[in-house]
Each structure stands twice: as C-alpha cells, then as structure tokens.
Write a protein that holds these residues in place. Structure first.
Motif, PDB file in Angstrom:
ATOM      1  N   TYR A   1       0.847  -1.205   0.000  1.00  0.00           N
ATOM      2  CA  TYR A   1       0.000   0.000   0.000  1.00  0.00           C
ATOM      3  C   TYR A   1       0.884   1.257   0.000  1.00  0.00           C
ATOM      4  O   TYR A   1       0.638   2.195  -0.770  1.00  0.00           O
ATOM      5  CB  TYR A   1      -0.898  -0.014   1.236  1.00  0.00           C
ATOM      6  N   ALA A   2       1.905   1.277   0.872  1.00  0.00           N
ATOM      7  CA  ALA A   2       2.791   2.439   0.967  1.00  0.00           C
ATOM      8  C   ALA A   2       3.558   2.649  -0.336  1.00  0.00           C
ATOM      9  O   ALA A   2       3.700   3.783  -0.815  1.00  0.00           O
ATOM     10  CB  ALA A   2       3.764   2.263   2.127  1.00  0.00           C
ATOM     11  N   THR A   3       4.032   1.571  -0.921  1.00  0.00           N
ATOM     12  CA  THR A   3       4.790   1.668  -2.173  1.00  0.00           C
ATOM     13  C   THR A   3       3.919   2.195  -3.300  1.00  0.00           C
ATOM     14  O   THR A   3       4.344   3.046  -4.092  1.00  0.00           O
ATOM     15  CB  THR A   3       5.384   0.296  -2.543  1.00  0.00           C
ATOM     16  N   GLU A   4       2.703   1.722  -3.381  1.00  0.00           N
ATOM     17  CA  GLU A   4       1.783   2.198  -4.422  1.00  0.00           C
ATOM     18  C   GLU A   4       1.455   3.680  -4.232  1.00  0.00           C
ATOM     19  O   GLU A   4       1.363   4.440  -5.213  1.00  0.00           O
ATOM     20  CB  GLU A   4       0.504   1.357  -4.397  1.00  0.00           C
ATOM     21  N   LYS A   5       1.313   4.096  -2.975  1.00  0.00           N
ATOM     22  CA  LYS A   5       1.005   5.504  -2.722  1.00  0.00           C
ATOM     23  C   LYS A   5       2.193   6.392  -3.057  1.00  0.00           C
ATOM     24  O   LYS A   5       2.040   7.461  -3.659  1.00  0.00           O
ATOM     25  CB  LYS A   5       0.599   5.701  -1.260  1.00  0.00           C
ATOM     26  N   ILE A   6       3.392   5.973  -2.688  1.00  0.00           N
ATOM     27  CA  ILE A   6       4.605   6.728  -3.034  1.00  0.00           C
ATOM     28  C   ILE A   6       4.727   6.835  -4.553  1.00  0.00           C
ATOM     29  O   ILE A   6       5.058   7.893  -5.097  1.00  0.00           O
ATOM     30  CB  ILE A   6       5.862   6.060  -2.428  1.00  0.00           C
ATOM     31  N   ALA A   7       4.446   5.733  -5.244  1.00  0.00           N
ATOM     32  CA  ALA A   7       4.520   5.721  -6.714  1.00  0.00           C
ATOM     33  C   ALA A   7       3.554   6.742  -7.317  1.00  0.00           C
ATOM     34  O   ALA A   7       3.916   7.479  -8.248  1.00  0.00           O
ATOM     35  CB  ALA A   7       4.213   4.322  -7.239  1.00  0.00           C
ATOM     36  N   ARG A   8       2.333   6.820  -6.775  1.00  0.00           N
ATOM     37  CA  ARG A   8       1.356   7.786  -7.287  1.00  0.00           C
ATOM     38  C   ARG A   8       1.815   9.220  -7.022  1.00  0.00           C
ATOM     39  O   ARG A   8       1.682  10.097  -7.889  1.00  0.00           O
ATOM     40  CB  ARG A   8      -0.017   7.551  -6.641  1.00  0.00           C
ATOM     41  N   LEU A   9       2.360   9.463  -5.841  1.00  0.00           N
ATOM     42  CA  LEU A   9       2.806  10.811  -5.483  1.00  0.00           C
ATOM     43  C   LEU A   9       3.959  11.287  -6.365  1.00  0.00           C
ATOM     44  O   LEU A   9       4.062  12.465  -6.695  1.00  0.00           O
ATOM     45  CB  LEU A   9       3.223  10.851  -4.005  1.00  0.00           C
TER      46      LEU A   9
ATOM     47  N   ILE B   1       9.549   3.079   5.710  1.00  0.00           N
ATOM     48  CA  ILE B   1       8.873   3.171   4.413  1.00  0.00           C
ATOM     49  C   ILE B   1       7.555   3.939   4.555  1.00  0.00           C
ATOM     50  O   ILE B   1       7.256   4.843   3.758  1.00  0.00           O
ATOM     51  CB  ILE B   1       8.626   1.758   3.841  1.00  0.00           C
ATOM     52  N   CYS B   2       6.794   3.614   5.581  1.00  0.00           N
ATOM     53  CA  CYS B   2       5.505   4.290   5.792  1.00  0.00           C
ATOM     54  C   CYS B   2       5.693   5.743   6.212  1.00  0.00           C
ATOM     55  O   CYS B   2       4.888   6.611   5.859  1.00  0.00           O
ATOM     56  CB  CYS B   2       4.688   3.527   6.829  1.00  0.00           C
ATOM     57  N   SER B   3       6.769   6.005   6.969  1.00  0.00           N
ATOM     58  CA  SER B   3       7.047   7.392   7.352  1.00  0.00           C
ATOM     59  C   SER B   3       7.399   8.228   6.124  1.00  0.00           C
ATOM     60  O   SER B   3       7.036   9.405   6.034  1.00  0.00           O
ATOM     61  CB  SER B   3       8.175   7.446   8.384  1.00  0.00           C
ATOM     62  N   LEU B   4       8.094   7.614   5.162  1.00  0.00           N
ATOM     63  CA  LEU B   4       8.427   8.319   3.921  1.00  0.00           C
ATOM     64  C   LEU B   4       7.159   8.588   3.107  1.00  0.00           C
ATOM     65  O   LEU B   4       6.990   9.677   2.545  1.00  0.00           O
ATOM     66  CB  LEU B   4       9.416   7.502   3.088  1.00  0.00           C
ATOM     67  N   MET B   5       6.267   7.607   3.081  1.00  0.00           N
ATOM     68  CA  MET B   5       4.980   7.809   2.415  1.00  0.00           C
ATOM     69  C   MET B   5       4.250   9.011   3.003  1.00  0.00           C
ATOM     70  O   MET B   5       3.736   9.865   2.281  1.00  0.00           O
ATOM     71  CB  MET B   5       4.119   6.552   2.574  1.00  0.00           C
TER      72      MET B   5
ATOM     73  N   SER C   1      14.499  -8.453  -1.183  1.00  0.00           N
ATOM     74  CA  SER C   1      13.837  -7.736  -0.097  1.00  0.00           C
ATOM     75  C   SER C   1      12.546  -7.163  -0.662  1.00  0.00           C
ATOM     76  O   SER C   1      11.657  -7.906  -1.068  1.00  0.00           O
ATOM     77  CB  SER C   1      14.747  -6.639   0.444  1.00  0.00           C
ATOM     78  N   THR C   2      12.425  -5.848  -0.770  1.00  0.00           N
ATOM     79  CA  THR C   2      11.285  -5.257  -1.494  1.00  0.00           C
ATOM     80  C   THR C   2      11.567  -5.269  -2.984  1.00  0.00           C
ATOM     81  O   THR C   2      10.677  -5.013  -3.793  1.00  0.00           O
ATOM     82  CB  THR C   2      11.033  -3.817  -1.030  1.00  0.00           C
TER      83      THR C   2
END
Length: 373
Positions: free
Chosen positions: A47-55, A240-244, A226-227
């Motif tokens: 979820y966090a990775t997808e949100k970062i990607a959109r941003l 990761i979530c803090s970066l998001m 890893s990821t």
C-alpha cells in the motif's frame, strides 16, 4: 531558535513520527515472512509503495528503498559501472554534485574509469555545448543533480536528456534530493533518480532510488530479495511508511510552498545586498530555498558560531563536504577568497516571516560587531 539549515536536514513532522511509531507497534512482522503477521506487514508495504509511486508519478516496480540518497547514488554509479563496463568506461558528472557522487566517481576513476566534469556556465547551468563535446559512444552514465545542495541551482533536465538520448547506451542519473518536495519533478526525463526522506520533514535512514524497469544494474548490497532484487535487507516498514507520509504531506503543496519561500528569500537577499563585502553566490537559476553568499573578510566558521550564540543555525557548504574550499562555488567563481568563505542559508516552508525579520536584525548586529574586531 531560528533554524536555517534545512538543506542539511529538516525537523521531523509530528505526523510522520506518529506514522513511524504506529507501524513500529502495530506491524511487528517481517513483510517477507509467510505467517499472518508477515502477510499483514506485506499488505501495508505494498500500500505504501503504491502511494509513493502515485505521489511521484512512477511505477511501484521502479521503487528501490535505500538508507538515503548517498546509498542511492552509490548504487547507481557502482551498479552501472559494474554492469556495463563492457560497453564503455566513461562517466560524466559536474563539480556541483554531492560528495556521495563526487567521492564515488573518484573511486571508480581509481578502478580505471574515465571521469569528465562538464563545465558550468556563469549562471550556474551546465554548459550543454561542453556536454555534447564530452559525451561519446563509450559514455555509460551522466550523473547530475537536479538542484545542487550548496547553490540551489536548478538544472535544465529536459535539455540534458535530449543530448543523452542521442547515445542509447548511456544512462541518465539525477540526484533529486534537493528537488523533491520543492519543485515539480518529472521522472520521465531520467533513467535513475535518488532522494532522501530527511530533507522533506521525514525520518533519517530512509531514501529512494527510482530505476526504470527496463534497466538492469549490479547490486551494491547482496543477500537475497527484499522489497526488490536490487537491494537486500529486511524491509524497514516503519521507515517506508514514514516516507509515504512525508511525501503525502509535502508533494501537494509544492507550488504554494515555493511562492511562500520566495518571499522569505527576497527579504534575506535584500538585506545581504546592502553589504559591499558580501558576494552573493546564488544565481537567477537558484531555487529560493537556498541562499549562498560569501563574507569576504570574515572566516565563515567565525560568523556561523557567532550566529549560533544568538540561537541561529546556518552552515558552510554542504554538511557532507570534506574540504574548506567549496568546489561548487569555485566552479562558478574561480576565486579562492570567495570559494573559501561561502555560507549557506537554507529555508523551508516551515520558516516564518517573523524568523526572517529577526534573522536580518541579528545578522546586522553580528556582522558589524565582527567587522570592528
């Protein structure tokens, strides 16, 4: 306290810290584990990775989590050099780069790679004609910062990419550490891009490397998937979530923040310009977040400590710099006196007009006091 050293690092946004703490306590599982705690963590990671990607307007598959931009820059430079040394041994960069790029290309040079530094024009932009002269069929990478950390000069990434496109075996890496969260960034003009969370009110120890899907590089850190297959290690889910969260808070406000910081910049710059012994090193291409200047007859460390006694925090050069002389400033102004006396004020959208007014008042008091000594 007045903190004007935001290019070195920023204070953590309380909402970012709250996210970090919540994930630490509520998601203890390793996201690579197959039990229910691991699955729960994996779902949040995705979820966090997808949100970062959109941003950032990139694909989730293009995201590589790192400890920060220094690791990201090392990963690209060493990964491309190792993977494509059969294609060529030539890398192009500039003297405006962060030490994590400069020191890495020096290391690669010791291993037989040819490093060229493209010339910088008087306005701080790279000399595109010189880039055309330097680049050749043996060039495998061009590494340039979008905005450099000392002078804040914003490069014309689109025009640089047009030149590189004539050499299909050459990749383009952009260090966007001082650009993300301050200006609009389009990854379509790049092959690789690096950034750090702690420059945008995030946590220290988390950053990104964005890599186009169709490019393969050798790993800097080995140890299994890893990821991503390109960087081993237990996924740092709280980071990761803090970066998001940090990106979520700052990206939508980039344009408004830019205009606001411009006002702060103008107030400080107008005050500096009244002194005959101050040389303004920033150019018309510098973003308003950074003001670089030299006080020609006062040692920078003397001035900075005098300001610190007044509870004001500014800096000399980049926090990661290893030399008294600023190579960035010297590349624009080949004068030792200017390049060894540079001081950097770096602003953020969290700074206030009141802080700027107080800063100008104390600046005047301190500089006049030191000039009398």
């Amino acid at each position: 306290m007045i903190y004007f050293d935001n290019s070195a690092t920023t204070f953590v946004n309380p909402k970012v810290l709250e996210t970090f703490n919540k994930v630490c306590t509520e998601y203890p599982g390793n996201s690579n584990s197959i039990h229910s705690l691991g699955v729960k963590s994996k779902e949040l990671e995705e979820y966090a990775t997808e949100k970062i990607a959109r941003l950032l307007n990139v694909k989730p598959s293009e995201i590589i989590y790192t400890s920060g931009a220094s690791e990201s820059n090392n990963t690209v430079l060493k990964g491309v050099a190792s993977r494509y040394k059969n294609r060529g041994n030539h890398i192009i960069t500039t003297h405006l780069e962060h030490s994590s790029t400069i020191e890495t290309v020096k290391y690669l040079e010791s291993k037989g790679f040819i490093i060229d530094y493209v010339k910088i024009n008087k306005d701080g932009l790279i000399d595109l004609d010189n880039l055309k002269e330097l680049i050749n069929d043996k060039t495998i990478l061009v590494a340039i910062s979008y905005v450099d950390s000392e002078l804040g000069i914003k490069q014309n990434i689109k025009e640089i990419k047009k030149i590189i496109n004539n050499y299909p075996k050459c990749y383009f890496h952009v260090d966007a550490t001082q650009a993300i969260g301050k200006i609009k960034v389009d990854f379509n003009d790049m092959d690789f891009m690096s950034m750090s969370g702690h420059k945008i009110f995030g946590m220290k120890g988390i950053g990104l490397l964005i890599k186009k899907d169709n490019i393969v590089i050798d790993n800097l850190i080995h140890g299994g998937k890893s990821t991503t297959v390109y960087r081993s290690g237990t996924p740092a889910l709280p980071l990761i979530c803090s970066l998001m969260k940090a990106l979520e808070l700052i990206i939508p406000k980039v344009e408004d923040n830019y205009k606001y910081v411009e006002e702060l910049n103008n107030k400080i710059l107008n005050n500096l310009k009244k002194y005959d012994n101050i040389h303004i090193n920033s150019t018309s291409n510098s973003i308003p977040y950074i003001i670089n200047f030299s006080i020609l007859n006062i040692k920078p460390e003397t001035f900075i400590h005098a300001m610190e006694e007044e509870n004001i925090y500014i800096s000399t050069k980049s926090a990661c710099s290893t030399s008294d002389l600023s190579s960035s400033v010297y590349s624009l102004y080949p004068d030792n006196n200017i390049a060894t006396h540079s001081i950097r004020i770096s602003l953020s959208c969290k700074n206030t007009i009141e802080e700027v007014n107080k800063f100008n008042e104390i600046f005047d008091k301190v500089i006049n006091k030191l000039l009398l000594k």
